[in-house]
Design a protein around this motif. Structure first.
Motif, PDB file in Angstrom:
ATOM      1  N   ARG A 117     -10.230  19.155 -13.621  1.00 29.32           N
ATOM      2  CA  ARG A 117      -9.800  18.567 -12.079  1.00 29.32           C
ATOM      3  C   ARG A 117      -8.927  19.217 -11.245  1.00 29.32           C
ATOM      4  O   ARG A 117      -9.172  19.297 -10.279  1.00 29.32           O
ATOM      5  CB  ARG A 117      -9.162  17.089 -12.405  1.00 29.32           C
ATOM      6  N   HIS A 118      -8.116  20.364 -12.066  1.00 28.09           N
ATOM      7  CA  HIS A 118      -7.207  21.263 -11.255  1.00 28.09           C
ATOM      8  C   HIS A 118      -8.245  22.238 -10.604  1.00 28.09           C
ATOM      9  O   HIS A 118      -8.097  22.527  -9.486  1.00 28.09           O
ATOM     10  CB  HIS A 118      -6.372  21.696 -12.065  1.00 28.09           C
ATOM     11  N   VAL A 119      -9.197  22.702 -11.533  1.00 26.96           N
ATOM     12  CA  VAL A 119     -10.284  23.734 -11.202  1.00 26.96           C
ATOM     13  C   VAL A 119     -10.765  23.239 -10.005  1.00 26.96           C
ATOM     14  O   VAL A 119     -10.970  24.058  -8.891  1.00 26.96           O
ATOM     15  CB  VAL A 119     -10.926  24.397 -12.233  1.00 26.96           C
ATOM     16  N   THR A 120     -11.394  22.024 -10.016  1.00 29.35           N
ATOM     17  CA  THR A 120     -12.244  21.367  -8.875  1.00 29.35           C
ATOM     18  C   THR A 120     -11.485  21.346  -7.571  1.00 29.35           C
ATOM     19  O   THR A 120     -11.921  21.901  -6.495  1.00 29.35           O
ATOM     20  CB  THR A 120     -12.422  20.139  -9.484  1.00 29.35           C
ATOM     21  N   GLU A 121     -10.325  20.999  -7.763  1.00 27.99           N
ATOM     22  CA  GLU A 121      -9.332  20.734  -6.396  1.00 27.99           C
ATOM     23  C   GLU A 121      -9.050  22.126  -5.781  1.00 27.99           C
ATOM     24  O   GLU A 121      -9.209  22.289  -4.562  1.00 27.99           O
ATOM     25  CB  GLU A 121      -8.060  20.168  -6.823  1.00 27.99           C
ATOM     26  N   LEU A 122      -8.771  23.269  -6.526  1.00 31.20           N
ATOM     27  CA  LEU A 122      -8.731  24.448  -5.947  1.00 31.20           C
ATOM     28  C   LEU A 122      -9.731  25.126  -5.232  1.00 31.20           C
ATOM     29  O   LEU A 122      -9.798  25.774  -4.245  1.00 31.20           O
ATOM     30  CB  LEU A 122      -8.028  25.479  -7.138  1.00 31.20           C
ATOM     31  N   LEU A 123     -11.087  25.040  -6.089  1.00 33.48           N
ATOM     32  CA  LEU A 123     -12.285  25.503  -5.481  1.00 33.48           C
ATOM     33  C   LEU A 123     -12.631  24.903  -4.312  1.00 33.48           C
ATOM     34  O   LEU A 123     -13.033  25.463  -3.268  1.00 33.48           O
ATOM     35  CB  LEU A 123     -13.349  25.489  -6.474  1.00 33.48           C
ATOM     36  N   ARG A 124     -12.404  23.462  -4.061  1.00 34.14           N
ATOM     37  CA  ARG A 124     -12.768  22.857  -3.048  1.00 34.14           C
ATOM     38  C   ARG A 124     -11.735  23.019  -1.839  1.00 34.14           C
ATOM     39  O   ARG A 124     -12.394  23.305  -0.793  1.00 34.14           O
ATOM     40  CB  ARG A 124     -12.866  21.279  -3.289  1.00 34.14           C
TER      41      ARG A 124
END
Length: 247
Positions: free
Chosen positions: A15-22
């Motif tokens: 979920r952290h990776v997703t937020e950063l990429l978005r």
């Protein structure tokens, strides 16, 4: 910007990776067993997986479980990625998977090899254990009046958000192969980490260091899961505990 699929995208790391990429402007798809529209069990594969990877430039593979099935899941993911022409597969592994003969570590190492031999462009990052996992272990051990700790074992926990930032950076770049491991800022005895946890939780427990047995325990005791020369993480366990208490 690119289209990136994050497996295990609702988990602690994903979920952290997703937020950063978005936040960086990428189109991100989240794949997990229950996240629509890409609700897929990687261990089963199937048409839903093919739909999830169609048109994807990069996959960040965070999905994993110590309950088994990681290798089968990776085989399905790699097969679908090949068919879809995915250019880059990024995999998060664990420091010491090649030195500690622990079942889950062996599975992670096997997945590393599948990724390396996939024919895809690939990147593998190994990290030490997250603060979150250490907290869960210590919380479970503290449920009884006497906390039994593995004698002679140290740990080097790392902040999950820092690992996520590194993964997002790698996903946005070109395939890099096996990159430098990422470890937390301090090598700490298990007893010192337990005392920090107890202080933050307001608990009083007797601590007893118990010698264990077996090849995996000997490897952990020898520090096979540590990377003191790569202590690039900044956040300490005490900072994690303080932040958790504020929440």
């Amino acid at each position: 910007m690119t289209t990136i699929l994050v497996t295990g995208g609702t988990g602690t790391l994903g979920r952290h990776v997703t937020e950063l990429l978005r936040a960086d402007g990428h189109e991100v798809r989240v794949l997990s067993r229950h996240a629509q529209p890409y609700a897929v069990d990687l261990r089963e594969g199937g048409p839903g997986l093919d739909a999830a990877v169609a048109g994807v430039d990069t996959i960040v593979h965070c999905a994993s479980t110590p309950r088994g099935g990681d290798e089968r899941a990776a085989e399905h993911l790699i097969g679908a990625a090949r068919k879809a022409g995915v250019g880059h597969l990024v995999y998060i592994s664990i420091v010491g998977v090649d030195r500690v003969p622990f079942g889950y570590y062996r599975s992670k190492l096997a997945v590393e090899r599948l990724v390396e031999e996939s024919g895809l462009g690939w990147t593998v990052l190994r990290a030490t254990q997250f603060h979150d996992l250490l907290f869960q272990v210590l919380e479970a051990l503290s449920k009884v009046p006497v906390m039994l700790l593995p004698a002679g074992v140290s740990d080097q926990p790392v902040e999950v958000a820092e690992v996520a930032a590194r993964l997002a950076e790698l996903a946005a770049g070109a395939p890099a192969g096996r990159v430098d491991d990422m470890a937390g800022p301090e090598v700490r005895t298990f007893e010192s980490l337990a005392r920090a946890y107890l202080g933050a939780a307001g608990k009083r427990r007797a601590l007893v260091n118990v010698p264990l047995w077996g090849a995996a325990y000997r490897a952990f005791r020898a520090g096979g899961h540590l990377a003191p020369q790569l202590a690039v993480g900044k956040g300490t366990f005490e900072e994690y505990l303080a932040r958790r208490a504020r929440r």
